[in-house]
Design a protein around this motif. Structure first.
Motif, PDB file in Angstrom:
ATOM      1  N   VAL A  15      27.964  59.884  28.556  1.00 57.97           N
ATOM      2  CA  VAL A  15      29.468  60.190  28.474  1.00 57.97           C
ATOM      3  C   VAL A  15      29.844  59.279  27.521  1.00 57.97           C
ATOM      4  O   VAL A  15      29.680  57.859  29.435  1.00 57.97           O
ATOM      5  N   VAL A  16      30.389  58.832  26.952  1.00 56.58           N
ATOM      6  CA  VAL A  16      31.309  57.632  26.801  1.00 56.58           C
ATOM      7  C   VAL A  16      32.719  58.902  26.029  1.00 56.58           C
ATOM      8  O   VAL A  16      33.000  60.048  25.714  1.00 56.58           O
ATOM      9  N   VAL A  17      33.972  57.871  25.714  1.00 59.11           N
ATOM     10  CA  VAL A  17      34.977  58.455  25.198  1.00 59.11           C
ATOM     11  C   VAL A  17      34.812  58.872  23.630  1.00 59.11           C
ATOM     12  O   VAL A  17      34.478  57.389  22.497  1.00 59.11           O
ATOM     13  N   ARG A  18      34.933  59.602  23.252  1.00 54.10           N
ATOM     14  CA  ARG A  18      34.959  59.568  21.746  1.00 54.10           C
ATOM     15  C   ARG A  18      36.062  58.528  20.784  1.00 54.10           C
ATOM     16  O   ARG A  18      37.133  58.617  21.080  1.00 54.10           O
ATOM     17  N   GLY A  19      35.366  58.528  19.546  1.00 52.96           N
ATOM     18  CA  GLY A  19      35.841  57.368  19.026  1.00 52.96           C
ATOM     19  C   GLY A  19      35.368  56.043  19.598  1.00 52.96           C
ATOM     20  O   GLY A  19      36.650  55.361  18.836  1.00 52.96           O
TER      21      GLY A  19
END
Length: 230
Positions: free
Chosen positions: A111-115
């Protein structure tokens, strides 16, 4: 003047009223604004929204934004705040030792932060949305997904991992680095690239002066001691 940012301890801290309340990068930026006597409005938003609004509106600023070759021509870069290194952080340490060369790392659900820059970095090495790459709107939300077992790992830098772990009240070392692709980047204060030349040069000149006078390094050291020391 509007400054866009996000809640990501220890760099920017947003309180329950959705107001900037401190953080390593925020205190540095505040000091710069004070020295220039600029009227400012700090606007914390989900990162993708903050990024988009800065790109669309001249004479606006964003922080803390990682400077990368892909982003180089998209912003005017005012000053470096901090260098960070990125890791895959997992709750279950039995998945340590994954090997990028054998593609095992791509078997992880990450998981990563969008953008975010983390999203850019992982997509460059073959991660695909909704296959092995998943998105959250904020770093605390991303870490919660890992803690709940919805993903195998979070891709993040070492300072954010420590800051968010403390913000969430996690036990020490519950999230551990399980792999790295040896990626380090500098976090910056940046401006919309269509901002006036006078505006950009004024910011750069004053920030460089703060660096030469060791004001930036002193603020960072003091804030790290306050926010990250045991």
């Amino acid at each position: 003047m509007q400054l866009y940012t996000e809640h990501i301890p220890p760099f920017q801290l947003v309180n329950e009223k959705n107001q900037l309340a401190g953080g390593i990068a925020h205190v540095v930026v505040e000091a710069l604004m004070f020295r220039l006597q600029l009227k400012t409005k700090y606007i914390p938003l989900p990162w993708a929204r903050a990024y988009k609004l800065t790109q669309e509106n001249p004479n606006t600023l964003i922080y803390s934004i990682a400077r990368s070759p892909q982003r180089e021509d998209q912003f005017a870069w005012i000053g470096k705040i901090k260098q960070v290194r990125y890791f895959f952080y997992g709750v279950n340490t039995t998945i340590s030792g994954v090997d990028l060369a054998s593609y095992k790392v791509r078997d992880l659900k990450v998981v990563v932060v969008r953008g975010s820059i983390e999203s850019d970095l992982l997509q460059q090495i073959g991660f695909e949305e909704n296959k092995n790459l998943f998105f959250a709107d904020s770093y605390p939300a991303a870490f919660q997904m890992a803690l709940l077992g919805r993903v195998d790992a979070v891709y993040a830098n070492q300072f954010s991992t420590l800051g968010i772990s403390r913000y969430l009240g996690l036990e020490e070392n519950i999230l551990k680095p399980i792999y790295t692709i040896n990626q380090s980047l500098d976090l910056y204060l940046a401006a919309n690239k269509h901002s006036s030349r006078e505006f950009i040069e004024r910011l750069k000149t004053e920030y460089e002066k703060m660096v030469r006078m060791d004001i930036v390094s002193r603020i960072i050291a003091e804030e790290e001691e306050r926010l990250l020391s045991n």
